[in-house]
Design a protein around this motif. Structure first.
Motif, PDB file in Angstrom:
ATOM      1  N   GLY A   1       0.858  -1.185   0.000  1.00 16.22           N
ATOM      2  CA  GLY A   1       0.000   0.000   0.000  1.00 16.22           C
ATOM      3  C   GLY A   1       0.897   1.239   0.000  1.00 16.22           C
TER       4      GLY A   1
ATOM      5  N   ALA B   1      14.518   5.367   3.920  1.00 10.48           N
ATOM      6  CA  ALA B   1      13.205   4.879   4.391  1.00 10.48           C
ATOM      7  C   ALA B   1      13.402   3.855   5.507  1.00 10.48           C
ATOM      8  CB  ALA B   1      12.442   4.257   3.235  1.00 10.48           C
ATOM      9  N   PRO B   2      12.543   3.894   6.510  1.00  9.07           N
ATOM     10  CA  PRO B   2      12.766   3.018   7.668  1.00  9.07           C
ATOM     11  C   PRO B   2      12.614   1.534   7.336  1.00  9.07           C
ATOM     12  CG  PRO B   2      10.681   4.207   7.861  1.00  9.07           C
ATOM     13  CD  PRO B   2      11.389   4.764   6.674  1.00  9.07           C
TER      14      PRO B   2
ATOM     15  N   ARG C   1      -1.371   1.378   4.545  1.00  9.59           N
ATOM     16  CA  ARG C   1      -0.407   2.314   3.934  1.00  9.59           C
ATOM     17  C   ARG C   1       0.963   2.088   4.553  1.00  9.59           C
ATOM     18  NH1 ARG C   1      -1.962   3.348  -0.199  1.00  9.59           N
ATOM     19  NH2 ARG C   1      -3.993   4.250  -0.488  1.00  9.59           N
ATOM     20  N   GLN C   2       1.949   1.932   3.728  1.00  7.96           N
ATOM     21  CA  GLN C   2       3.294   1.691   4.239  1.00  7.96           C
ATOM     22  C   GLN C   2       3.960   3.005   4.665  1.00  7.96           C
ATOM     23  OE1 GLN C   2       4.587  -1.541   4.539  1.00  7.96           O
ATOM     24  NE2 GLN C   2       2.428  -1.926   4.137  1.00  7.96           N
ATOM     25  N   VAL C   3       4.833   2.876   5.609  1.00  5.67           N
ATOM     26  CA  VAL C   3       5.577   4.065   6.064  1.00  5.67           C
ATOM     27  C   VAL C   3       6.915   4.085   5.332  1.00  5.67           C
ATOM     28  CG1 VAL C   3       6.643   5.202   8.042  1.00  5.67           C
ATOM     29  CG2 VAL C   3       4.470   3.998   8.306  1.00  5.67           C
ATOM     30  N   LEU C   4       7.142   5.147   4.585  1.00  2.00           N
ATOM     31  CA  LEU C   4       8.388   5.252   3.826  1.00  2.00           C
ATOM     32  C   LEU C   4       9.219   6.455   4.244  1.00  2.00           C
ATOM     33  CD1 LEU C   4       7.217   4.254   0.252  1.00  2.00           C
ATOM     34  CD2 LEU C   4       8.937   3.107   1.611  1.00  2.00           C
ATOM     35  N   GLU C   5       8.603   7.320   5.058  1.00  2.57           N
ATOM     36  CA  GLU C   5       9.339   8.504   5.475  1.00  2.57           C
ATOM     37  C   GLU C   5       9.377   8.560   6.989  1.00  2.57           C
ATOM     38  OE1 GLU C   5       8.592  12.033   2.533  1.00  2.57           O
ATOM     39  OE2 GLU C   5       6.710  10.994   2.855  1.00  2.57           O
TER      40      GLU C   5
END
Lengths: 580, 44
Positions: A265, A337-338, B21-25
Motif C-alpha cells: 500500500g 526509508a525506515p 499504507r506503508q511508512v516510507l518517510e
C-alpha cells in the motif's frame, strides 16, 4: 549471492580507482589543478558505473541451473487473476492481446480470470474502449472470466490502479499476474509461475524477463536484438547478485495477493512533485517493501513465454526515459526509508546513479574542454638561469590508456556475451555465428552513434527533475514507429545546436581536441537525421531474433486477432466501426 | 459515435482486503525552535 555482490562491487571499485589514478597521474605530470581534481572525480563516477554494468555481464556469463520443474498436483489450480491495467491505450490492441492469452490458456488448460483495470480518462476514448472490449465479454471458454472496471478516482496511477483492485477484489484470488497493456504471456508460462509460487510459500513475487517482440524499425529491432541477445546474460548476473531481494519491473510478473496486500500500500510522498507526491517508479519500491516484509522477490530469466513491446524510435524511448528518470531520482527521498534492507537501498542508489551518470559524463566533457582551453602555453624555462629547456610531460599515454579502459568496459561485455553464445550454441538461434556477430557489431555501432543523443536526453531529463520540473506521466506512445523529417528535426534540433556550439568552441579554444571529440560532436550535429533514419522500417538483414524466425504461438494469435479486428483502412482502431 | 453500454456488472466481484499504507518517510524532526518552545515556552 553474497560472493557475486562482493565480486561485482569490488570490480567496479577497482576500475574506478584505476581510472581515477590514471587521470590523476596525467594531471600530476603537468601540475595538478582544480580542473584535474574535477576530472578525476567525474571519471571515477562514470567508470565505476560502466564497470558495474560490465560486472553484471561477466557474473551472468555462466549458465544457471535449469529452472525447477514444478507441477500442480491433481489438476489443482489456485485462484489467479491476470491484471491488465490500461490508461488511454488502443483498445483493439488490448482486446487482441487478451484474446491471444485466453487462446493460449485454453491450450494449456489454465483457468484464470482477466481483470482489465481502466484508468482511461478521455470520454471519447472511454466510449471506444468499452465498445472494443465488448467482444471479450461475449466469449465464454469455460476457463476464464473477463472483468472490466473503470476507476474514477485515478490516484496513484498504475500502482494505485492495481492497489484499488487488491483492496476491492483481492480476497477472491491467491495470485495476480501483473501485466502491462503491451504484455503477452503464454498459458504455459502462467502455469509455471503459479506452480513456482505454490512450491515456495515464502515467495512474494516472481519476475520474468520479457522478450521484446514486434519491432519493425532499425532502432526498435536493435533494441529487440539487444534485449534477446545481451539481456539474458545481464539478467543472470542481476539475478545472481539480487538473490531473493530481486527486482520487480512492474509487469510480466506474478505476485502473491497476501504479500501485496500486506506490504504494497504505497503512500503519497510529502511535498510536491517531482520529489513528492505519487511514487512514479513504484515497482522498485514495491520490491523493497516486500523484502522488508519478509517476502522473497525473485527474478528468473529462464522462464519462457513472456513478451512485451519496446519503443520503436529514439523519441519514444526518450519520452519513456524521462518518466523513469523522474521516478528513479524520486528514490533519493527513499534511500533513508525506515526498515529497508541494505541491498534495497543499494538498488535505489543504483537507479539514481544510472541517471546522474549522464550528467557526470557531460560534466566530464565540459571540464576537459575548459581545462584544455584555459591551459597556458608551456613554460620551457621555469628557472631564471636555466641552460636547457624543460619539456612538459606527455599525457598521451595515460589518456590513451584511459580511453582503452573505458572502451574495453563498453565492448568487452558484448564480446564476452557473443563468445558465450557461440560456445553454448545460442548464436544459432540468432542466424548462426556470423550473422550474430554482424548483429552484435551493428548494434554496437548504432549504440555508439546514438549514445551522445541519449546522453543529451538523459542529461536534460535529470537536470529538469533536479531543478524541480515535473514531467507528469505522459501516455506511452506505442507503435508510433516511423518519424517524418519534421518530427526528427523538432526532436533533435536542440542537440544539433549544442553540437555545433561545442564544435565551434573546441575549434577556437582547443583545436587539438577536435579529432578526439568527433565521435561525440558528429552524432550530435546530425541528431535529427539519426532520430529520423533509425525510425525507418528495417526488415531482414541484421538484428534477427529467435522470436521472429519461430513466432511464439501467443504472439502469432495476437497478430491474427489484430488483423481480424482492424478496420479495412488498416488502422488498429476499428472498435467503433465494428460495433456500429 | 459508439453506443454506450452498462458495464457495471462486468466489474470484478467484491472481496475486500485490508491494505495498510506503508511508512516510507521518517516522522519530521521538530526544529530547534520547536524543541526549545516545547521545553520552556509551553504556556505562552
Amino acid at each position: 549471492m553474497r560472493t557475486s555482490r562482493i565480486v561485482g562491487i569490488t570490480f567496479a571499485l577497482l576500475c574506478m580507482v584505476a581510472a581515477a589514478a590514471t587521470l590523476a597521474q596525467a594531471g600530476l605530470n603537468t601540475g595538478f589543478d582544480v580542473w584535474d581534481g574535477a576530472s578525476v572525480l567525474l571519471i571515477a563516477i562514470t567508470t565505476g558505473w560502466l564497470a558495474w554494468g560490465a560486472a553484471q555481464a561477466f557474473i551472468g556469463l555462466p549458465a544457471l541451473a535449469p529452472a525447477p520443474r514444478t507441477t500442480l498436483m491433481n489438476g489443482y489450480f489456485p485462484a489467479t487473476a491476470i491484471l491488465v491495467p490500461i490508461c488511454n491505450e488502443n483498445p483493439v490492441e488490448v482486446c487482441a492481446r487478451v484474446q491471444a492469452m485466453r487462446q493460449s490458456m485454453v491450450r494449456a488448460g489454465v483457468p484464470a480470470d482477466f481483470a482489465i483495470l481502466s484508468d482511461t480518462s478521455d470520454p471519447d476514448a472511454l466510449r471506444t474502449e468499452r465498445a472494443a472490449l465488448l467482444l471479450l465479454f461475449d466469449q465464454n471458454d469455460g476457463l476464464s472470466t473477463v472483468y472490466y472496471r473503470v476507476r474514477e478516482d485515478r490516484r496513484g496511477r498504475k500502482a494505485g490502479n492495481v492497489e484499488d483492485f487488491i483492496r476491492r477484489s483481492g480476497g477472491n484470488y491467491t495470485y495476480v499476474v501483473l501485466l502491462d497493456a503491451d504484455s503477452l504471456m503464454e498459458g504455459e508460462a502462467i502455469r509455471h509461475l503459479v506452480a513456482r509460487m505454490e512450491a515456495n510459500p515464502g515467495l512474494g513475487l516472481l519476475q520474468t524477463l520479457p522478450r521484446i517482440v514486434g519491432a519493425e524499425t532499425a532502432f526498435g529491432r536493435a533494441m529487440q536484438f539487444s534485449a534477446s541477445f545481451h539481456s539474458p546474460v545481464f539478467a543472470r548476473g542481476l539475478a545472481r547478485m539480487q538473490g531473493p531481494a530481486g527486482p520487480f519491473w512492474g509487469h510480466n510478473a506474478i505476485a502473491r495477493v497476501r504479500a501485496l496486500a500486506q506490504c504494497c500500500g504505497l503512500p503519497e510522498l510529502t511535498g510536491p512533485p517531482p520529489f513528492g507526491g505519487t511514487i512514479l517508479s513504484h515497482d522498485y519500491v514495491e520490491a523493497a517493501l516486500l523484502v522488508r516484509g519478509g517476502w522473497q522477490v525473485e527474478m528468473d530469466p529462464r522462464i519462457d513465454g513472456s513478451f512485451e513491446e519496446g519503443p520503436e524510435n529514439l523519441l519514444a524511448f526518450a519520452r519513456r526515459d524521462r518518466r523513469w528518470c523522474q521516478g528513479n531520482l524520486q528514490h533519493i527521498r527513499l534511500l533513508n526509508a525506515p526498515g529497508l534492507r541494505k541491498w534495497s537501498r543499494f538498488v535505489f542508489f543504483q537507479g539514481i546513479v544510472s541517471y546522474l551518470v549522464s550528467l557526470a559524463w557531460g560534466a566530464f566533457l565540459i571540464v576537459s574542454l575548459l581545462a584544455a582551453a584555459t591551459a597556458g602555453a608551456p613554460n620551457y624555462f621555469p628557472d631564471a638561469y636555466q641552460l636547457f629547456p624543460v619539456f612538459p610531460d606527455d599525457r598521451t599515454f595515460q589518456i590513451v590508456a584511459l580511453a582503452c579502459g573505458v572502451g574495453g568496459l563498453l565492448l568487452l561485455p558484448k564480446l564476452a556475451i557473443y563468445a558465450e553464445s557461440v560456445l553454448t550454441g545460442r548464436a544459432y538461434q540468432f542466424g548462426g555465428t556470423l550473422r550474430a556477430l554482424g548483429s552484435v557489431l551493428a548494434e554496437t555501432l548504432l549504440t555508439a552513434l546514438i549514445a551522445p543523443l541519449m546522453l543529451m536526453y538523459q542529461s536534460r531529463a535529470a537536470a529538469e527533475v533536479l531543478s524541480g520540473r515535473d514531467g507528469g506521466w505522459p501516455a506511452t506512445a506505442r507503435g508510433e514507429g516511423r518519424l517524418g523529417w519534421v518530427e526528427g528535426w523538432r526532436a533533435g534540433r536542440w542537440i544539433t545546436l549544442f553540437g555545433v556550439a561545442v564544435s565551434i568552441f573546441v575549434l577556437r579554444a582547443a583545436p587539438d581536441l577536435v579529432v578526439w571529440l568527433l565521435p561525440v560532436t558528429v552524432p550530435m550535429i546530425i541528431a535529427p537525421f539519426l532520430i529520423t533514419v533509425t525510425s525507418w522500417p528495417m526488415l531482414g538483414g541484421v538484428f534477427g531474433v529467435p522470436q521472429e524466425t519461430s513466432l511464439p504461438p501467443v504472439v502469432a494469435d495476437y497478430r491474427r486477432n489484430l488483423a481480424r479486428d482492424t478496420d479495412p483502412k488498416g488502422t488498429a482502431d476499428g472498435a467503433i466501426a465494428r460495433t456500429a | 459515435m459508439a453506443p454506450t453500454h452498462d458495464l457495471t456488472p462486468l466489474a470484478p466481484r467484491p472481496a475486500p482486503l485490508d491494505m495498510p499504507r506503508q511508512v516510507l518517510e521518517h516522522a519530521a524532526r521538530p526544529s530547534t525552535f520547536e524543541m526549545f518552545s516545547r521545553l520552556f515556552l509551553r504556556n505562552i
